[in-house]
Scaffold this motif. Structure first.
Motif, short mmCIF file in Angstrom:
data_model
loop_
_atom_site.label_atom_id
_atom_site.label_comp_id
_atom_site.label_asym_id
_atom_site.label_seq_id
_atom_site.Cartn_x
_atom_site.Cartn_y
_atom_site.Cartn_z
N GLY A 64 0.80 -1.22 0.00
CA GLY A 64 0.00 0.00 0.00
C GLY A 64 0.83 1.27 0.00
N ILE A 65 2.04 1.20 -0.53
CA ILE A 65 2.94 2.35 -0.55
C ILE A 65 2.89 3.02 -1.92
CG2 ILE A 65 5.37 3.05 -0.47
CD1 ILE A 65 5.83 0.62 1.39
N GLU A 66 2.67 4.33 -1.92
CA GLU A 66 2.78 5.11 -3.14
C GLU A 66 4.16 5.75 -3.14
OE1 GLU A 66 -0.47 7.85 -3.44
OE2 GLU A 66 -1.85 6.26 -4.05
N ALA A 67 4.83 5.76 -4.29
CA ALA A 67 6.19 6.27 -4.34
C ALA A 67 6.55 6.69 -5.75
CB ALA A 67 7.17 5.18 -3.89
N ARG A 68 7.64 7.39 -5.84
CA ARG A 68 8.23 7.73 -7.14
C ARG A 68 9.62 7.09 -7.14
NH1 ARG A 68 9.48 13.73 -9.48
NH2 ARG A 68 10.12 13.05 -11.56
N ILE A 69 9.88 6.25 -8.11
CA ILE A 69 11.14 5.53 -8.20
C ILE A 69 11.89 6.07 -9.42
CG2 ILE A 69 12.25 3.28 -8.45
CD1 ILE A 69 9.57 2.07 -7.44
N LEU A 70 13.12 6.51 -9.22
CA LEU A 70 13.93 7.06 -10.30
C LEU A 70 15.17 6.21 -10.52
CD1 LEU A 70 13.90 10.77 -9.15
CD2 LEU A 70 12.61 9.82 -11.03
N SER A 71 15.47 5.91 -11.76
CA SER A 71 16.74 5.30 -12.13
C SER A 71 17.55 6.42 -12.77
CB SER A 71 16.50 4.17 -13.13
OG SER A 71 17.73 3.73 -13.65
N VAL A 72 18.68 6.76 -12.18
CA VAL A 72 19.46 7.88 -12.66
C VAL A 72 20.90 7.46 -12.93
CG1 VAL A 72 18.04 9.60 -11.49
CG2 VAL A 72 20.05 8.69 -10.34
N GLN A 73 21.53 8.20 -13.80
CA GLN A 73 22.93 7.95 -14.12
C GLN A 73 23.72 9.16 -13.64
OE1 GLN A 73 23.56 7.29 -18.24
NE2 GLN A 73 25.73 6.94 -18.04
N GLY A 74 24.82 8.93 -12.97
CA GLY A 74 25.67 10.04 -12.58
C GLY A 74 26.09 10.10 -11.14
N PRO A 75 25.18 9.89 -10.16
CA PRO A 75 25.60 10.03 -8.76
C PRO A 75 26.68 9.02 -8.40
CG PRO A 75 23.23 9.80 -8.88
CD PRO A 75 23.78 9.56 -10.24
N GLN A 76 27.58 9.45 -7.57
CA GLN A 76 28.64 8.57 -7.10
C GLN A 76 28.78 8.72 -5.60
OE1 GLN A 76 32.24 9.42 -9.18
NE2 GLN A 76 31.43 8.76 -11.13
N VAL A 77 28.91 7.59 -4.92
CA VAL A 77 29.17 7.60 -3.49
C VAL A 77 30.67 7.81 -3.32
CG1 VAL A 77 29.05 6.28 -1.35
CG2 VAL A 77 27.24 6.04 -3.07
N VAL A 78 31.01 8.83 -2.54
CA VAL A 78 32.42 9.15 -2.29
C VAL A 78 32.68 8.91 -0.81
CG1 VAL A 78 34.18 10.95 -2.38
CG2 VAL A 78 32.33 10.92 -4.08
N GLY A 79 33.43 7.87 -0.54
CA GLY A 79 33.67 7.52 0.86
C GLY A 79 32.39 7.03 1.52
N ARG A 80 32.25 7.32 2.81
CA ARG A 80 31.07 6.86 3.54
C ARG A 80 30.06 7.97 3.79
NH1 ARG A 80 31.74 1.98 7.24
NH2 ARG A 80 29.62 2.67 7.51
N GLN A 81 30.45 9.23 3.57
CA GLN A 81 29.57 10.30 3.99
C GLN A 81 29.28 11.34 2.91
OE1 GLN A 81 30.82 11.98 7.69
NE2 GLN A 81 30.87 10.01 8.71
#
Length: 87
Positions: free
Chosen positions: A51-68
């Motif tokens: 019963g969850i309404e949501a918006r799901i995005l598949s994106v190109q570009g973000p990068q995780v840098v380290g842990r924070q």
């Protein structure tokens, strides 16, 4: 907000398409996009079930840098709204 980074998309695609298809990864097949598309479908099904309404995005570009840190130069590959039907 949740952010999920798929870190083994190439390996998943290798398992799915075998050794012959492995040569196509990165040339014809975008492994990240394919794995994300499958994940989006599973998330959509699970969200509807709960019963969850949501918006799901598949994106190109973000990068995780380290842990924070998260760098966000993004390009949207897929955008799906999960809406519950009042049937």
């Amino acid at each position: 907000m949740l952010i999920i980074e798929v870190t083994n998309a190439r390996e998943v695609m290798r398992q799915r398409i075998g050794k012959l298809g492995e040569r196509l990864i990165g040339k014809v097949v975008d492994s990240e996009a394919q794995v994300e598309k499958a994940l989006i479908q599973e998330l959509e099904n699970a969200f509807k079930e709960f019963g969850i309404e949501a918006r799901i995005l598949s994106v190109q570009g973000p990068q995780v840098v380290g842990r924070q840190q998260l760098e966000l130069p993004i390009q949207v590959r897929e955008d799906r709204n999960v809406i519950l039907n009042d049937d």
